[in-house]
Design a protein around this motif. Structure first.
Motif, PDB file in Angstrom:
ATOM      1  N   HIS A   1      26.716  44.196  47.282  1.00  0.00           N
ATOM      2  CA  HIS A   1      27.428  43.700  46.097  1.00  0.00           C
ATOM      3  C   HIS A   1      28.779  43.073  46.471  1.00  0.00           C
ATOM      4  CE1 HIS A   1      28.733  43.786  41.869  1.00  0.00           C
ATOM      5  NE2 HIS A   1      29.885  44.221  42.317  1.00  0.00           N
TER       6      HIS A   1
ATOM      7  N   HIS B   1      30.242  39.105  46.081  1.00  0.00           N
ATOM      8  CA  HIS B   1      31.444  38.629  45.387  1.00  0.00           C
ATOM      9  C   HIS B   1      32.089  37.485  46.183  1.00  0.00           C
ATOM     10  CE1 HIS B   1      32.314  40.851  41.772  1.00  0.00           C
ATOM     11  NE2 HIS B   1      32.132  42.014  42.347  1.00  0.00           N
TER      12      HIS B   1
ATOM     13  N   SER C   1      38.131  44.421  43.134  1.00  0.00           N
ATOM     14  CA  SER C   1      37.260  44.667  41.977  1.00  0.00           C
ATOM     15  C   SER C   1      37.605  46.013  41.369  1.00  0.00           C
ATOM     16  CB  SER C   1      35.801  44.626  42.427  1.00  0.00           C
ATOM     17  OG  SER C   1      35.529  45.766  43.203  1.00  0.00           O
TER      18      SER C   1
ATOM     19  N   ASP D   1      31.294  40.682  37.647  1.00  0.00           N
ATOM     20  CA  ASP D   1      29.913  40.831  38.112  1.00  0.00           C
ATOM     21  C   ASP D   1      28.950  39.853  37.441  1.00  0.00           C
ATOM     22  OD1 ASP D   1      30.857  42.802  39.699  1.00  0.00           O
ATOM     23  OD2 ASP D   1      30.041  44.467  38.530  1.00  0.00           O
TER      24      ASP D   1
ATOM     25  N   MET E   1      26.122  35.443  41.993  1.00  0.00           N
ATOM     26  CA  MET E   1      26.694  35.836  43.286  1.00  0.00           C
ATOM     27  C   MET E   1      25.631  36.468  44.196  1.00  0.00           C
ATOM     28  SD  MET E   1      29.108  38.972  42.000  1.00  0.00           S
ATOM     29  CE  MET E   1      28.747  40.640  42.559  1.00  0.00           C
TER      30      MET E   1
END
Ligand code: KG4
Ligand code: ZN
Length: 342
Positions: A117, A121, A142, A304, A308
């Protein structure tokens, strides 16, 4: 797999927190970005409730995939690969995404890629800027992470220079917003309130030394809450702006010190906090002075999203990385140094 004329056609699934999101890209071109958020269902709890998030993912998944295919004007059979966030994140939420992605990959006989994840980003930058992204210093900020990264190749080789030792930058925004009785998530609310205040009104502490690439925001958080207890009549805009200024200053001072030390003259700022208007403004000013090329994804791609994940997967496929196993294991904590799953 087909030979790509303009890069692989990839569908990416993101379910690590409260957004059920699907993006479709062809190479570095964004074709669809559909998001269904359960944020309103969590607001009254002041934070994301994992069980509510997982259930919302299950309910939204099929329609979000269908809407993304529709928006991109492609069918499942056209896809070259399926990508999915396999960690870090809420384990129950991640499992909905990895199960859906595994099912799709198995049923369609397409390669599956589990991706990080956090790397995703940073990778989303590839969709809006066609210039080379490597090497770069990454400032990833984040709700769960604040890290400074030396990015040699986002698909294969990242090196973490520093990370938060307590609260992440977004978490600090969320907690201060709660003290001020603002909406959840707190980042956008502080950003708005700060526009009515003076960032130089209160000189809040900056924490660890510039040469230390780790972050600590707990001292700042305590200082803000003590200030509010001591001076309850303080102009709230001034308080929000001064807090935000301290966070922005710390983030940029360290990221730019990393650019200087490594000799890398490119900075990518990504993650939800990269949507912060003051961070974007001060970053542009300081990078111009230091002749550093600044890259920040458009605001809609900072928080989110599925684009991405599709972007990261596309870079991974193009780099020749081997697909992950069907039924790959979702992991709630994963270091940034692991961009993909075996
Ligand atoms: O990347 P993200 O969407 O989710 C995680 O992976 O954590 O980041 C969410 C975080 C939240 O803490 C939210 O308050 C923060 O990003 N955020 C902001 C802004 N927009 C979102 N923080 C400061 N200013 C903003 N404009
Ligand atoms: Zn995120």
């Amino acid at each position: 797999m087909s030979t790509f004329t303009s890069g692989p056609l990839v569908l990416g699934i993101e379910t690590s927190c409260d957004e059920t999101a699907v993006g479709i890209v062809r190479g570095r071109t964004l074709l669809a970005n559909v998001i269904s958020s359960s944020v309103n269902e969590h607001a009254r709890f002041g934070g994301v409730v994992p069980e509510i998030a997982s259930r919302a993912h299950l309910e939204a998944m099929q329609s979000v995939i269908a809407r993304a295919l529709d928006e991109a004007k492609v069918s499942l059979n056209d896809l070259d690969a399926i990508g999915v966030t396999a960690g870090p994140g809420l384990i129950g939420a991640l499992l909905v995404g990895t199960s859906a992605a595994s099912g799709l990959a198995l049923g369609l006989n397409k390669p599956l890629f589990g991706v990080n994840h956090l790397s995703s980003h940073l990778a989303v930058d590839a969709l809006t800027d066609t210039r080379e992204i490597k090497p770069a210093i990454g400032l990833l900020v984040s709700g769960g992470h604040s890290s400074i990264i030396e990015l040699r190749d986002v698909a294969r080789e990242v090196h973490v220079l520093g990370a938060t030792i307590d609260d992440a930058a977004g978490e600090a925004f969320d907690k201060i917003a709660r003290i001020l009785d603002l909406d959840f998530p707190g980042g956008p609310a502080i950003d708005r309130l700060a526009k009515s205040g003076n960032p130089a009104a209160i000189d809040f502490p900056r924490g660890l030394a510039e040469s230390d690439y780790n972050f600590s925001f707990s001292g700042l958080k305590t200082a803000v809450s003590r200030y509010l207890q001591k001076s309850p009549q303080v102009h709230r805009g001034d308080l929000a702006a001064s807090f935000q200024e301290a966070v922005v200053d710390v983030l940029l001072t360290k990221a730019l010190a990393a650019c200087k030390e490594t000799g890398i003259d490119r900075l990518i700022i990504a993650g939800g906090v990269a949507a912060n208007s003051r961070l974007r403004e001060v970053a542009a000013e300081r990078c111009a002075v230091m002749k550093i090329e600044l890259r920040t994804p458009p605001i809609a791609l900072c928080t989110d999203n599925g684009a991405m994940v599709a972007a990261m997967t596309s870079l991974v496929v193009s780099a020749g990385v081997k697909p992950s196993a069907i039924g790959l294991e979702a992991m709630s904590t994963v270091p940034l140094s692991q961009p993909t799953w075996a």
